[in-house]
Design an enzyme around this catalytic site. Sequence first.
Site, PDB file in Angstrom:
ATOM      1  N   ASP A  12      35.861 -12.244  -2.690  1.00 62.23           N
ATOM      2  CA  ASP A  12      37.116 -12.105  -1.939  1.00 62.23           C
ATOM      3  C   ASP A  12      36.922 -11.211  -0.719  1.00 62.23           C
ATOM      4  OD1 ASP A  12      39.779 -12.532  -1.399  1.00 62.23           O
ATOM      5  OD2 ASP A  12      40.523 -11.048  -2.830  1.00 62.23           O
ATOM      6  N   ASN A  60      44.324 -22.086  -3.548  1.00 64.38           N
ATOM      7  CA  ASN A  60      43.830 -22.054  -2.168  1.00 64.38           C
ATOM      8  C   ASN A  60      44.151 -23.352  -1.408  1.00 64.38           C
ATOM      9  OD1 ASN A  60      40.823 -20.145  -3.008  1.00 64.38           O
ATOM     10  ND2 ASN A  60      42.794 -19.391  -2.267  1.00 64.38           N
TER      11      ASN A  60
HETATM   12  C1  IPE Z   1      40.620 -15.711  -5.348  1.00 57.65           C
HETATM   13  O1  IPE Z   1      40.857 -15.149  -4.096  1.00 57.65           O
HETATM   14  C2  IPE Z   1      39.987 -17.060  -5.205  1.00 57.65           C
HETATM   15  C3  IPE Z   1      38.630 -17.071  -4.673  1.00 57.65           C
HETATM   16  C4  IPE Z   1      37.901 -16.020  -4.437  1.00 57.65           C
HETATM   17  C5  IPE Z   1      38.079 -18.364  -4.429  1.00 57.65           C
HETATM   18  P1  IPE Z   1      42.292 -15.272  -3.386  1.00 57.65           P
HETATM   19  O2  IPE Z   1      42.175 -14.555  -2.098  1.00 57.65           O
HETATM   20  O3  IPE Z   1      42.709 -16.676  -3.346  1.00 57.65           O
HETATM   21  O4  IPE Z   1      43.225 -14.486  -4.423  1.00 57.65           O
HETATM   22  P2  IPE Z   1      44.631 -13.778  -4.198  1.00 57.65           P
HETATM   23  O5  IPE Z   1      45.521 -14.765  -3.514  1.00 57.65           O
HETATM   24  O6  IPE Z   1      44.387 -12.580  -3.348  1.00 57.65           O
HETATM   25  O7  IPE Z   1      45.080 -13.400  -5.564  1.00 57.65           O
HETATM   26  C1  IPE Z   2      37.728 -15.343  -0.260  1.00 57.26           C
HETATM   27  O1  IPE Z   2      38.140 -14.716   0.900  1.00 57.26           O
HETATM   28  C2  IPE Z   2      37.345 -16.795  -0.027  1.00 57.26           C
HETATM   29  C3  IPE Z   2      38.345 -17.762  -0.519  1.00 57.26           C
HETATM   30  C4  IPE Z   2      39.404 -17.489  -1.244  1.00 57.26           C
HETATM   31  C5  IPE Z   2      38.134 -19.153  -0.161  1.00 57.26           C
HETATM   32  P1  IPE Z   2      39.646 -14.825   1.412  1.00 57.26           P
HETATM   33  O2  IPE Z   2      39.749 -15.992   2.321  1.00 57.26           O
HETATM   34  O3  IPE Z   2      40.601 -14.810   0.274  1.00 57.26           O
HETATM   35  O4  IPE Z   2      39.777 -13.477   2.244  1.00 57.26           O
HETATM   36  P2  IPE Z   2      41.017 -12.490   2.298  1.00 57.26           P
HETATM   37  O5  IPE Z   2      41.367 -12.141   0.871  1.00 57.26           O
HETATM   38  O6  IPE Z   2      42.104 -13.210   2.982  1.00 57.26           O
HETATM   39  O7  IPE Z   2      40.517 -11.316   3.057  1.00 57.26           O
HETATM   40 MG    MG Z   3      41.559 -13.326  -0.720  1.00 61.18          MG
END
Ligand code: IPE
Ligand code: IPE
Ligand code: MG
Length: 242
Positions: A12, A60
């Site tokens: 993340d 997502n």
């Molecule tokens: C969790 O991250 C999913 C992945 C790392 C693929 P998110 O960024 O989607 O999670 P939330 O929304 O902060 O809980």
């Molecule tokens: C994790 O990084 C990757 C995916 C969930 C695909 P994020 O895209 O969630 O990054 P933040 O949480 O917005 O910084």
């Molecule tokens: Mg995230």
Amino acid sequence: MRLPQHLAIIMDGNGRWAEQRRLPRIAGHRKGVETVQQIVRSCREKGVRYLTLYAFSSENWGRPDEEVGALMSLLGVYLRRELKTMLREGIQLRVIGEISRLPVEVQGVLADAVARTADRSAMTLTLALSYGSRDELLRAMRQLGNEVAAGRLDPAQIDEAVLTESLDTAGLPDPDLLIRTSGEMRISNFLLWQIAYTELYFSDAFWPDFTEEELQRALDEYARRQRRFGLTGSQLRREDHH
Ligand code: IPE
Ligand code: IPE
Ligand code: MG
């Protein structure tokens, strides 16, 4: 040093890493792919047997179309580029999640990589794609319900092992250690059944900044922890002497 047999990672912080640099979010995802390559190599060298990466969640799909599209094309590029490395390094690729929701060309590349690495055995790399734990559990329950309805399964036979083997993760041991990056302390619908007794580790680093040193810190902490599985500390010390 005690090493987790199965390491799972919630990768993340790609978006925030980019936003901090006034870059588009996708630049963070691109940089995140480099981290994936390093961490996969590093885990393979250290002797981690199972590595599971949360790359795209069921939820997502709700992100802007542009970001979802960019992530899907990055995934295709990554798989095509890494297949050779996986074959050479003895890495078997697996996927969990609702794969049928992915673009068909990505499904094709995935199926090809999974088939071609099926006999590799140094490390199993599992990508969680279009994955949500509740979705996985519902699909498993529906399937078991169908078996019962068809008279092939007695509800009394449904135990932990049967449910475990009905999940996408069938055949994988439960994770020993779960790492989440970017300072968020939540599970976000990842492997809810499988992490019942998993050790949790949270790193403040955004995923693109997660280095081998950060990984080693998590592994060192894991090695220091005593996993009790509901028993007492002295029961476990006695076990150690056997
Ligand atoms: C969790 O991250 C999913 C992945 C790392 C693929 P998110 O960024 O989607 O999670 P939330 O929304 O902060 O809980
Ligand atoms: C994790 O990084 C990757 C995916 C969930 C695909 P994020 O895209 O969630 O990054 P933040 O949480 O917005 O910084
Ligand atoms: Mg995230």
